[in-house]
Enzyme design. Sequence first.
Site, short mmCIF file in Angstrom:
data_model
loop_
_atom_site.label_atom_id
_atom_site.label_comp_id
_atom_site.label_asym_id
_atom_site.label_seq_id
_atom_site.Cartn_x
_atom_site.Cartn_y
_atom_site.Cartn_z
N LYS A 1 0.00 3.73 -2.64
CA LYS A 1 -0.98 4.80 -2.49
C LYS A 1 -0.35 6.18 -2.32
O LYS A 1 -1.01 7.20 -2.52
CB LYS A 1 -1.92 4.51 -1.32
CG LYS A 1 -2.81 3.28 -1.51
CD LYS A 1 -3.76 3.11 -0.34
CE LYS A 1 -4.72 1.94 -0.54
NZ LYS A 1 -4.06 0.63 -0.36
N SER B 1 -6.68 4.06 3.85
CA SER B 1 -5.99 3.15 2.93
C SER B 1 -6.99 2.33 2.13
O SER B 1 -6.76 1.15 1.85
CB SER B 1 -5.03 2.23 3.69
OG SER B 1 -4.11 1.62 2.81
N SER C 1 0.80 -1.23 0.00
CA SER C 1 0.00 0.00 0.00
C SER C 1 0.83 1.28 0.00
O SER C 1 0.26 2.38 -0.07
CB SER C 1 -0.96 0.02 1.19
OG SER C 1 -2.11 -0.75 0.91
N LYS D 1 2.80 6.54 5.27
CA LYS D 1 1.97 5.42 4.81
C LYS D 1 2.49 4.08 5.29
O LYS D 1 3.69 3.82 5.30
CB LYS D 1 1.93 5.42 3.27
CG LYS D 1 0.89 4.49 2.71
CD LYS D 1 -0.51 5.03 2.88
CE LYS D 1 -1.58 3.97 2.64
NZ LYS D 1 -1.69 2.98 3.74
#
Length: 401
Positions: free
Chosen positions: A70, A133, A67, A236
Amino acid sequence: MRKNSVISKLRPLAATSLLVLFLPVTTQAEQAPDAPQIEAKAWVLMDYNSGKVLAESNADQRLDPASLTKMMTSYVVGQALKAGKIHNDDLVTIGQDAWATGNPKLRGSSLMFLKPGDRIPVSELNKGVVIQSGNDACIALADYVAGSQDSFIGLMNNYVKAFGLQNTHFMTVHGLDAEGQYSTARDMAIIGQRLISDVPDEYALNSQKEFTFNHIKQLNRNRLLWSSNLKVDGIKTGHTSGAGNNLVASAVDGDMRLISVVLGTQTDAIRFRESEKLLTWGFRFYETVTPIKADKPFAQQRVWFGDRSQVNLGVAKDAAITVPKGQMKNLKASFTLNSPQLEAPLQKNQVVGTIDFQLDGKTVDQRPLVVMEDVPEGGFVGRIWDFIMMKFNGWFGKWFS
């Protein structure tokens, strides 16, 4: 190649003083202790302002970003908002591909819990991407920004090329496992740096600790936001079975900002612990200073065939330098010109050399040396006179310069 030196406080040079202006400090520069041992497949610690990597391990090893992908999704959305291509109050109609129940790839993953046909503001979807997320939110925004996920991925990879990243390629908008998708600790630090600098309004969402959508409250997965030891405001987390546990974190201490990246830790808890260790070490033993400002001349130099005889030289943007704490007083700078003489015409911000920063005789950083104002060609008579004087200067040294 012509080399010139400036010592210590790096004050602007007078036109006639291109040699040492200050006595060197003779105290040997103290070195920071080695970085702590980090339990991760790869990691890096970088100063945001200077871009200097303070410590690293396997920083260029290609790994699954999960992730962390992202971050680039958020960057593309932030640039679209900044350019006015989309607006926060735009209503996005959710498609079937962003519906977890109808998309097997999304089942069991991080979600905003969107439903097909819902009309959701861009601002809400954006929070769903950054704070929750949400993989479904990534798909919905990608479809809205670029018309399809494939087109949006193309935008992501275009920015990868623009950043000069050699070891990153995206295959998804959300980071779920996909063959051919990879990045590195170093590249992720650079993406984080660009997210903070280029789209600050977008980056600000990373500091929000929770977001409620459709009566479902979800906490930001970056638990370092709650740290009492560090002022963390991003960035993140990432986890898949293939990637392990990843975290890009950024924190500030006064005017200093650091970015840490840890990839492939064995557990969720380890990624936070190791990131905190790295950030704490960096703040404790380093400082970032800006000895040369973009609006202040660093030196003056003779220019030939121009409408003036002297030109100011400096940096196009503030030269932030990261050094061991307490060593700013020992910082030395010299510059080297790319050619023996400067000749008009010259354009503002034209690179004409390199500034070399040293501690204890060792180079710690470099910056391009640029012309600070336009220097057009002088008149015909002036150019002829400069030609004669330059010949004399070549024959007899600097007597006529």
